[in-house]
Design a protein around this motif. Structure first.
Motif, PDB file in Angstrom:
ATOM      1  N   ARG A  92     -10.921   1.036  -9.689  1.00  0.00           N
ATOM      2  CA  ARG A  92      -9.912  -0.109  -9.538  1.00  0.00           C
ATOM      3  C   ARG A  92     -10.333  -1.049  -8.798  1.00  0.00           C
ATOM      4  O   ARG A  92      -9.624  -2.284  -8.652  1.00  0.00           O
ATOM      5  CB  ARG A  92      -8.761   0.638  -9.104  1.00  0.00           C
ATOM      6  CG  ARG A  92      -8.015   1.625  -9.667  1.00  0.00           C
ATOM      7  CD  ARG A  92      -6.857   1.976  -9.154  1.00  0.00           C
ATOM      8  NE  ARG A  92      -6.109   3.399  -9.726  1.00  0.00           N
ATOM      9  CZ  ARG A  92      -4.947   3.651  -9.425  1.00  0.00           C
ATOM     10  NH1 ARG A  92      -4.271   3.081  -8.380  1.00  0.00           N
ATOM     11  NH2 ARG A  92      -4.609   4.692 -10.032  1.00  0.00           N
ATOM     12  N   LYS A  93     -11.326  -1.058  -7.869  1.00  0.00           N
ATOM     13  CA  LYS A  93     -11.983  -2.034  -6.828  1.00  0.00           C
ATOM     14  C   LYS A  93     -10.821  -2.204  -5.916  1.00  0.00           C
ATOM     15  O   LYS A  93     -10.413  -3.235  -5.525  1.00  0.00           O
ATOM     16  CB  LYS A  93     -12.279  -3.210  -7.503  1.00  0.00           C
ATOM     17  CG  LYS A  93     -13.445  -3.323  -8.558  1.00  0.00           C
ATOM     18  CD  LYS A  93     -14.087  -4.385  -9.141  1.00  0.00           C
ATOM     19  CE  LYS A  93     -15.260  -4.077  -9.976  1.00  0.00           C
ATOM     20  NZ  LYS A  93     -15.426  -5.351 -10.865  1.00  0.00           N
ATOM     21  N   CYS A  94     -10.145  -0.986  -5.360  1.00  0.00           N
ATOM     22  CA  CYS A  94      -8.891  -1.116  -4.591  1.00  0.00           C
ATOM     23  C   CYS A  94      -9.040  -0.173  -3.384  1.00  0.00           C
ATOM     24  O   CYS A  94      -9.962   0.810  -3.490  1.00  0.00           O
ATOM     25  CB  CYS A  94      -7.819  -0.596  -5.182  1.00  0.00           C
ATOM     26  SG  CYS A  94      -6.993  -1.709  -6.194  1.00  0.00           S
ATOM     27  N   GLN A  95      -8.710  -0.692  -2.283  1.00  0.00           N
ATOM     28  CA  GLN A  95      -8.708   0.383  -0.862  1.00  0.00           C
ATOM     29  C   GLN A  95      -7.762   1.165  -1.078  1.00  0.00           C
ATOM     30  O   GLN A  95      -7.563   2.188  -0.166  1.00  0.00           O
ATOM     31  CB  GLN A  95      -8.402  -0.615   0.220  1.00  0.00           C
ATOM     32  CG  GLN A  95      -9.604  -1.320   0.624  1.00  0.00           C
ATOM     33  CD  GLN A  95      -9.176  -2.176   1.881  1.00  0.00           C
ATOM     34  OE1 GLN A  95      -8.592  -3.191   1.663  1.00  0.00           O
ATOM     35  NE2 GLN A  95      -9.391  -1.509   3.115  1.00  0.00           N
TER      36      GLN A  95
ATOM     37  N   MET B 273     -10.938   4.744  -7.032  1.00  0.00           N
ATOM     38  CA  MET B 273     -10.748   3.466  -6.307  1.00  0.00           C
ATOM     39  C   MET B 273     -11.822   2.429  -6.427  1.00  0.00           C
ATOM     40  O   MET B 273     -11.532   1.413  -6.407  1.00  0.00           O
ATOM     41  CB  MET B 273     -10.645   3.903  -4.662  1.00  0.00           C
ATOM     42  CG  MET B 273      -9.165   4.533  -4.360  1.00  0.00           C
ATOM     43  SD  MET B 273      -7.848   3.768  -4.675  1.00  0.00           S
ATOM     44  CE  MET B 273      -7.221   4.336  -5.922  1.00  0.00           C
TER      45      MET B 273
ATOM     46  N   LYS C  50      -1.397   1.064  -4.847  1.00  0.00           N
ATOM     47  CA  LYS C  50      -0.150   0.219  -4.755  1.00  0.00           C
ATOM     48  C   LYS C  50       1.042   0.743  -4.970  1.00  0.00           C
ATOM     49  O   LYS C  50       1.091   1.529  -5.864  1.00  0.00           O
ATOM     50  CB  LYS C  50      -0.687  -1.180  -5.676  1.00  0.00           C
ATOM     51  CG  LYS C  50      -1.955  -1.786  -5.406  1.00  0.00           C
ATOM     52  CD  LYS C  50      -1.925  -2.346  -4.122  1.00  0.00           C
ATOM     53  CE  LYS C  50      -3.303  -3.330  -3.723  1.00  0.00           C
ATOM     54  NZ  LYS C  50      -3.418  -3.950  -2.740  1.00  0.00           N
TER      55      LYS C  50
ATOM     56  N   SER D 160       0.818  -0.955  -0.155  1.00  0.00           N
ATOM     57  CA  SER D 160       0.123   0.105   0.020  1.00  0.00           C
ATOM     58  C   SER D 160       1.015   1.326  -0.137  1.00  0.00           C
ATOM     59  O   SER D 160       1.827   1.468   0.659  1.00  0.00           O
ATOM     60  CB  SER D 160      -0.821  -0.041   1.211  1.00  0.00           C
ATOM     61  OG  SER D 160      -1.640   1.210   1.331  1.00  0.00           O
TER      62      SER D 160
END
Length: 111
Positions: A103-106, A100, A109, A79
């Motif tokens: 991207r389906k990300c928290q 986000m 990266k 992260s």
């Protein structure tokens, strides 16, 4: 899943893409009153901010933001939370939430 800037955590993580949040096992950063252990959240709330992006300090130099636990989390999950804060500062919370969600990300990266 719809983008929601209210689901951006104090540190810049996006709760709206978190499996625990999506499965109703977590309320998200701002609604989780039990997260008193999070010094970043406490600092942000104490200053009346929504995220660290509103603070004038550089997150890499902030002792509260750049702490040991955060560094371990960043290493384990690849992260780059400072990049999230920079994105929010440059583009705004709504744009970050949309990115986000797309991207389906928290988090952004690390490379």
């Amino acid at each position: 899943m719809e983008a929601n800037k209210e689901l951006i955590a104090a540190c810049g993580l996006y709760c709206g893409a978190c499996r625990k949040y999506l499965s109703d096992k977590c309320l998200g950063c701002h609604e989780n009153v039990k997260a008193t252990w999070c010094k970043i959240r406490s600092c942000v709330e104490g200053r009346g901010y929504h995220t660290c992006a509103e603070c004038s300090k550089n997150v890499n130099e902030c002792k509260i933001y750049s702490n040991f636990i955060g560094k371990i989390f960043a290493f384990l999950f690849k992260s780059d939370c400072p990049a999230c804060i920079r994105y929010i500062r440059d583009h705004g919370e709504h744009a970050f939430a949309e990115e986000m969600t797309k991207r389906k990300c928290q988090t952004i990266k690390r490379k």
